[in-house]
Design a protein around this motif. Structure first.
Motif, PDB file in Angstrom:
ATOM      1  N   ARG A 263      -8.046  -8.034  12.676  1.00 21.42           N
ATOM      2  CA  ARG A 263      -7.357  -6.522  12.089  1.00 21.42           C
ATOM      3  C   ARG A 263      -6.102  -6.079  12.796  1.00 21.42           C
ATOM      4  NH1 ARG A 263     -10.243  -1.809  11.874  1.00 21.42           N
ATOM      5  NH2 ARG A 263     -12.066  -2.801  11.240  1.00 21.42           N
ATOM      6  N   TRP A 264      -5.280  -7.236  14.182  1.00 19.26           N
ATOM      7  CA  TRP A 264      -3.914  -6.945  14.286  1.00 19.26           C
ATOM      8  C   TRP A 264      -3.337  -6.928  12.753  1.00 19.26           C
ATOM      9  CZ3 TRP A 264       0.110  -9.449  14.156  1.00 19.26           C
ATOM     10  CH2 TRP A 264       0.813  -9.269  15.035  1.00 19.26           C
ATOM     11  N   LEU A 265      -3.644  -7.603  12.055  1.00 20.26           N
ATOM     12  CA  LEU A 265      -2.219  -7.924  11.179  1.00 20.26           C
ATOM     13  C   LEU A 265      -2.754  -6.876  10.433  1.00 20.26           C
ATOM     14  CD1 LEU A 265      -2.554 -11.838   9.957  1.00 20.26           C
ATOM     15  CD2 LEU A 265      -1.028 -10.614  10.386  1.00 20.26           C
ATOM     16  N   LEU A 266      -3.584  -6.121   9.864  1.00 23.41           N
ATOM     17  CA  LEU A 266      -4.204  -4.842   9.311  1.00 23.41           C
ATOM     18  C   LEU A 266      -3.278  -4.201   9.803  1.00 23.41           C
ATOM     19  CD1 LEU A 266      -5.291  -3.788   6.621  1.00 23.41           C
ATOM     20  CD2 LEU A 266      -7.437  -3.138   7.689  1.00 23.41           C
ATOM     21  N   THR A 267      -3.487  -3.694  10.895  1.00 24.32           N
ATOM     22  CA  THR A 267      -3.412  -2.448  10.987  1.00 24.32           C
ATOM     23  C   THR A 267      -1.141  -2.744  11.736  1.00 24.32           C
ATOM     24  OG1 THR A 267      -4.085  -2.279  12.738  1.00 24.32           O
ATOM     25  CG2 THR A 267      -2.698  -1.463  13.307  1.00 24.32           C
ATOM     26  N   GLN A 268      -1.039  -4.306  11.479  1.00 24.24           N
ATOM     27  CA  GLN A 268       1.251  -4.355  11.302  1.00 24.24           C
ATOM     28  C   GLN A 268       1.353  -3.670  10.204  1.00 24.24           C
ATOM     29  OE1 GLN A 268       2.589  -4.435  14.907  1.00 24.24           O
ATOM     30  NE2 GLN A 268       0.756  -4.676  15.372  1.00 24.24           N
ATOM     31  N   ARG A 269       0.508  -3.953   9.071  1.00 23.38           N
ATOM     32  CA  ARG A 269       0.815  -3.596   7.685  1.00 23.38           C
ATOM     33  C   ARG A 269       1.060  -2.660   7.353  1.00 23.38           C
ATOM     34  NH1 ARG A 269      -2.069  -9.764   5.580  1.00 23.38           N
ATOM     35  NH2 ARG A 269       0.133 -11.077   5.790  1.00 23.38           N
ATOM     36  N   LEU A 270      -0.033  -1.897   7.675  1.00 20.19           N
ATOM     37  CA  LEU A 270      -0.319  -0.372   7.846  1.00 20.19           C
ATOM     38  C   LEU A 270       1.103  -0.439   8.339  1.00 20.19           C
ATOM     39  CD1 LEU A 270      -4.259  -0.077   8.067  1.00 20.19           C
ATOM     40  CD2 LEU A 270      -2.869   0.815   6.152  1.00 20.19           C
ATOM     41  N   GLY A 271       1.473  -0.245   8.800  1.00 22.24           N
ATOM     42  CA  GLY A 271       2.441   0.480  10.370  1.00 22.24           C
ATOM     43  C   GLY A 271       3.769   0.371   8.619  1.00 22.24           C
ATOM     44  N   ARG A 272       3.684  -0.996   8.590  1.00 17.72           N
ATOM     45  CA  ARG A 272       4.830  -1.489   7.637  1.00 17.72           C
ATOM     46  C   ARG A 272       4.760  -0.436   6.557  1.00 17.72           C
ATOM     47  NH1 ARG A 272       7.839  -5.660   6.964  1.00 17.72           N
ATOM     48  NH2 ARG A 272       7.910  -6.052   9.438  1.00 17.72           N
ATOM     49  N   ALA A 273       3.764  -0.773   6.374  1.00 19.02           N
ATOM     50  CA  ALA A 273       3.792   0.355   4.735  1.00 19.02           C
ATOM     51  C   ALA A 273       4.350   1.782   4.864  1.00 19.02           C
ATOM     52  CB  ALA A 273       2.114   0.460   4.447  1.00 19.02           C
ATOM     53  N   GLN A 274       3.377   2.360   5.825  1.00 23.52           N
ATOM     54  CA  GLN A 274       3.770   3.731   6.585  1.00 23.52           C
ATOM     55  C   GLN A 274       5.553   4.378   6.317  1.00 23.52           C
ATOM     56  OE1 GLN A 274       0.815   3.290   9.924  1.00 23.52           O
ATOM     57  NE2 GLN A 274       0.574   5.672   8.876  1.00 23.52           N
ATOM     58  N   ALA A 275       5.951   2.866   7.291  1.00 20.61           N
ATOM     59  CA  ALA A 275       8.107   3.047   7.366  1.00 20.61           C
ATOM     60  C   ALA A 275       8.115   2.782   6.443  1.00 20.61           C
ATOM     61  CB  ALA A 275       7.666   2.143   8.100  1.00 20.61           C
ATOM     62  N   LEU A 276       8.027   1.749   5.287  1.00 21.15           N
ATOM     63  CA  LEU A 276       8.961   1.817   3.835  1.00 21.15           C
ATOM     64  C   LEU A 276       8.488   3.124   3.653  1.00 21.15           C
ATOM     65  CD1 LEU A 276       7.298  -1.536   2.853  1.00 21.15           C
ATOM     66  CD2 LEU A 276       9.806  -0.633   3.254  1.00 21.15           C
ATOM     67  N   LEU A 277       7.955   3.854   2.939  1.00 23.88           N
ATOM     68  CA  LEU A 277       7.112   4.752   2.831  1.00 23.88           C
ATOM     69  C   LEU A 277       7.583   6.588   2.832  1.00 23.88           C
ATOM     70  CD1 LEU A 277       3.323   4.840   1.931  1.00 23.88           C
ATOM     71  CD2 LEU A 277       4.865   4.539  -0.389  1.00 23.88           C
TER      72      LEU A 277
END
Length: 321
Positions: A263-277
């Motif tokens: 879940r920590w990894l998923l949260t980090q990946r979602l955050g990275r995707a948000q920043a890129l978008l």
């Protein structure tokens, strides 16, 4: 931005009051110009002063009438006597909060400030939080509020509430992220030497006051994972890098963050995707690849499930100028 503090009663908390002043009150023209226009409003004495915590006196030239026209109203806390002894909050404060909400202001509370929003009826039927020490009192006193004592903060659109102390900082940085984008919020957090983003659903209370073991090994491996989110990372991979067994790594990460490694990894990946978008024009497929969320379809699945919008809809909410 207006911060309203009940300075007509003794013993208000300096810490929660300082958070919005620090985040919103200091201009950051290199990050965003204009920055927020913060005004401290209160119910104090006629000369604009009131006794506060630690023997200090607060002076402000703004009263509750100045809440009119605010885009956002933040209630940092309420006096201890109003929480612990049930002393009533000033009626003029409650009426002013209702008027601001009716006029379209975004309403925010930090820690026990939720008691003021609840007294004004602004939390009825909504999910909300406060410091875990006071959530039982909040739920008992205001049964129409769906109190959640397990989270750092709750974003319910136009009404947001946070737990106490540093969770208030998390919520204020979340507001900056909503208003000005991930890049600005991340840079501001870096200047304040705090984590850029802790999701609101993260556990509110984690007992790390006397750690049983030295978990300094976690920080390097988590930093490494954040910089390699485009790779297929597993718990076994991260545990090996931390020189721990998978079982030990799982336990220590859960103790430190309140969540599981996946879940920590998923949260980090979602955050990275948000920043890129928010900050790039990269195709959706590339955003999914760089964030480690895979194909555009997989990215869309996770955004709809966890954020309630598609990647395209999310990007349109943060137009680049």
């Amino acid at each position: 931005m207006v911060v309203t503090e009940d300075i007509g009663l003794p013993s208000w908390d300096l810490y929660e009051l300082s958070i919005p002043c620090t985040v919103f009150g200091k201009p950051q023209p290199d990050l965003a110009d204009p920055w927020y226009d913060l005004r401290l409003c209160g119910t104090g004495a006629a000369d604009g002063s009131a006794a506060g915590g630690a023997g200090l006196t607060l002076r402000t030239r703004y009263g509750l009438d100045d809440l009119a026209g605010a885009d956002t109203v933040v209630v940092p806390s309420v006096p201890d006597a109003c929480v612990e002894e049930g002393r009533p909050l000033p009626e003029e404060l409650i009426k002013a909060l209702r008027r601001a909400h009716d006029a379209g202001a975004r309403m925010v509370s930090l820690c026990t400030g939720a008691f003021a929003l609840a007294e004004a009826g602004l939390l009825d039927g909504r999910r909300a939080t406060a410091h875990w020490l006071h959530t039982a009192q909040l739920a008992e006193r205001y049964p129409k509020v769906r109190v959640d004592d397990s989270v750092l903060y709750v974003d319910d659109g136009d009404v947001l509430t946070s737990a106490g102390l540093t969770a208030g900082l998390d919520l204020c940085l979340h507001l900056v992220r909503r208003d000005l984008g991930a890049h600005v919020a991340n840079q501001l957090a870096r200047r304040m030497v705090v984590p850029a983003h802790r999701p609101g659903g993260q556990a509110q209370f984690i007992d790390l006051s006397v750690p049983a073991t030295d978990d300094d090994a976690l920080a390097p491996v988590l930093d490494w994972a954040r910089s390699h989110l485009d790779r297929p990372l597993t718990v076994r991979d991260l545990a090996h890098r931390a020189a721990m067994s998978p079982r030990t790594f799982y336990r220590r990460l859960q103790e430190a963050t309140g969540t599981t490694p996946l879940r920590w990894l998923l949260t980090q990946r979602l955050g990275r995707a948000q920043a890129l978008l928010e900050s790039t024009d990269l195709p959706i497929e590339k955003v999914g690849e760089l964030s480690g969320l895979g194909t555009a379809n997989n990215l869309r699945h996770h955004f709809l499930k966890h954020l309630g919008v598609s990647p395209g809809e999310y990007r349109r909410a943060f137009p680049r100028t």
